[in-house]
Design a protein around this motif. Structure first.
Motif, PDB file in Angstrom:
ATOM      1  N   UNK A  17       1.100  -0.892  -0.148  1.00  0.00           N
ATOM      2  CA  UNK A  17      -0.076  -0.821   0.020  1.00  0.00           C
ATOM      3  C   UNK A  17       0.743   1.303   0.313  1.00  0.00           C
ATOM      4  N   UNK A  18       0.397   2.320   0.041  1.00  0.00           N
ATOM      5  CA  UNK A  18       0.801   3.608  -0.660  1.00  0.00           C
ATOM      6  C   UNK A  18       0.298   4.778   0.272  1.00  0.00           C
ATOM      7  N   UNK A  19       1.064   5.697   0.611  1.00  0.00           N
ATOM      8  CA  UNK A  19       0.390   6.674   1.822  1.00  0.00           C
ATOM      9  C   UNK A  19       0.617   7.834   1.148  1.00  0.00           C
ATOM     10  N   UNK A  20      -0.012   8.693   0.453  1.00  0.00           N
ATOM     11  CA  UNK A  20       0.709  10.334   0.559  1.00  0.00           C
ATOM     12  C   UNK A  20       0.448  11.742   1.572  1.00  0.00           C
ATOM     13  N   UNK A  21       0.964  12.546   1.700  1.00  0.00           N
ATOM     14  CA  UNK A  21       0.569  13.171   2.674  1.00  0.00           C
ATOM     15  C   UNK A  21       1.441  15.272   1.569  1.00  0.00           C
ATOM     16  N   UNK A  22       0.220  15.755   1.728  1.00  0.00           N
ATOM     17  CA  UNK A  22       1.288  17.594   1.212  1.00  0.00           C
ATOM     18  C   UNK A  22       1.641  18.161   2.740  1.00  0.00           C
ATOM     19  N   UNK A  23       2.893  18.605   2.596  1.00  0.00           N
ATOM     20  CA  UNK A  23       2.910  19.752   4.574  1.00  0.00           C
ATOM     21  C   UNK A  23       3.834  20.446   3.357  1.00  0.00           C
ATOM     22  N   UNK A  45       6.017  20.485   0.313  1.00  0.00           N
ATOM     23  CA  UNK A  45       6.623  19.035   0.241  1.00  0.00           C
ATOM     24  C   UNK A  45       6.128  17.568   0.318  1.00  0.00           C
ATOM     25  N   UNK A  46       5.379  16.832  -0.144  1.00  0.00           N
ATOM     26  CA  UNK A  46       5.052  15.650  -0.631  1.00  0.00           C
ATOM     27  C   UNK A  46       5.688  15.052  -0.901  1.00  0.00           C
ATOM     28  N   UNK A  47       5.110  13.834   0.626  1.00  0.00           N
ATOM     29  CA  UNK A  47       5.750  12.585   0.906  1.00  0.00           C
ATOM     30  C   UNK A  47       4.497  11.607   0.122  1.00  0.00           C
ATOM     31  N   UNK A  48       5.870  10.863   0.260  1.00  0.00           N
ATOM     32  CA  UNK A  48       5.434   9.213  -0.327  1.00  0.00           C
ATOM     33  C   UNK A  48       5.585   7.444   0.576  1.00  0.00           C
ATOM     34  N   UNK A  49       5.008   7.237   0.942  1.00  0.00           N
ATOM     35  CA  UNK A  49       5.112   5.734   1.518  1.00  0.00           C
ATOM     36  C   UNK A  49       4.834   4.578   1.310  1.00  0.00           C
ATOM     37  N   UNK A  50       5.397   3.560   0.634  1.00  0.00           N
ATOM     38  CA  UNK A  50       5.148   2.897  -0.227  1.00  0.00           C
ATOM     39  C   UNK A  50       5.504   1.374   1.189  1.00  0.00           C
ATOM     40  N   UNK A  51       4.697   0.555   1.638  1.00  0.00           N
ATOM     41  CA  UNK A  51       5.041  -0.088   2.119  1.00  0.00           C
ATOM     42  C   UNK A  51       4.962  -1.733   1.629  1.00  0.00           C
TER      43      UNK A  51
END
Length: 154
Positions: A79-85, A88-94
């Motif tokens: 699964x992939x989780x994304x966030x913007x803060x 900056x755009x963050x992507x976490x892939x598990x």
């Protein structure tokens, strides 16, 4: 934008099913993840594409709350989780990989696309400090998840 990535792996002594369950049980994360102070689920229903939550944790001495969203979900493997803060755009892939009889390796790839301009320059200058803090936080989260998954599958 400039991208930076961190890859952390954790061996879990449980098959992928219980690992997936632990890693996608957002309601339990406040108790499971020692680095997370609060989790507020924003979408009803089970875990999947479109699931959103707010996660509050302390990093580098400051408390921060980020809104996360699942953007890809392939149970029980990825699964992939994304966030913007703050630009900056963050992507976490598990990824959950079978690691022999009854074991799973969890590989998390965390990427941050840094903005251009003054804010991006500061992020790049502080990059090594932030990268070390992020690596430690990711390793702690994965170790916490491993304990939760192993408890589900003794």
């Amino acid at each position: 934008m400039t991208a930076r990535s961190i890859v952390v792996e954790q061996l879990v002594q449980a098959p992928p099913g219980p690992v997936w369950e632990a890693m996608t049980d957002i309601d339990s994360w406040e108790e499971v993840l020692t680095g997370v102070d609060r989790v507020q689920v924003l979408t009803p229903g089970g875990f999947g594409v479109g699931t959103r939550w707010r996660e509050t944790r302390r990093m580098l001495g400051a408390e921060g709350t980020e809104e996360m969203a699942v953007t890809a979900c392939e149970p029980p493997e990825r699964y992939v989780v994304e966030a913007d803060s703050h630009g900056t755009h963050y992507v976490s892939e598990f990824l959950l990989l079978t690691a022999g009889e009854g074991a799973t390796t969890v590989r998390m790839t965390f990427s941050a696309a840094l903005p251009d301009g003054p804010r991006g320059l500061l992020a790049r200058l502080l990059g090594p400090i932030g990268a070390r803090a992020a690596r430690r936080a990711i390793a702690r989260d994965l170790a916490d998840m491993a304990r939760a998954a192993e408890a589900r599958h003794p």
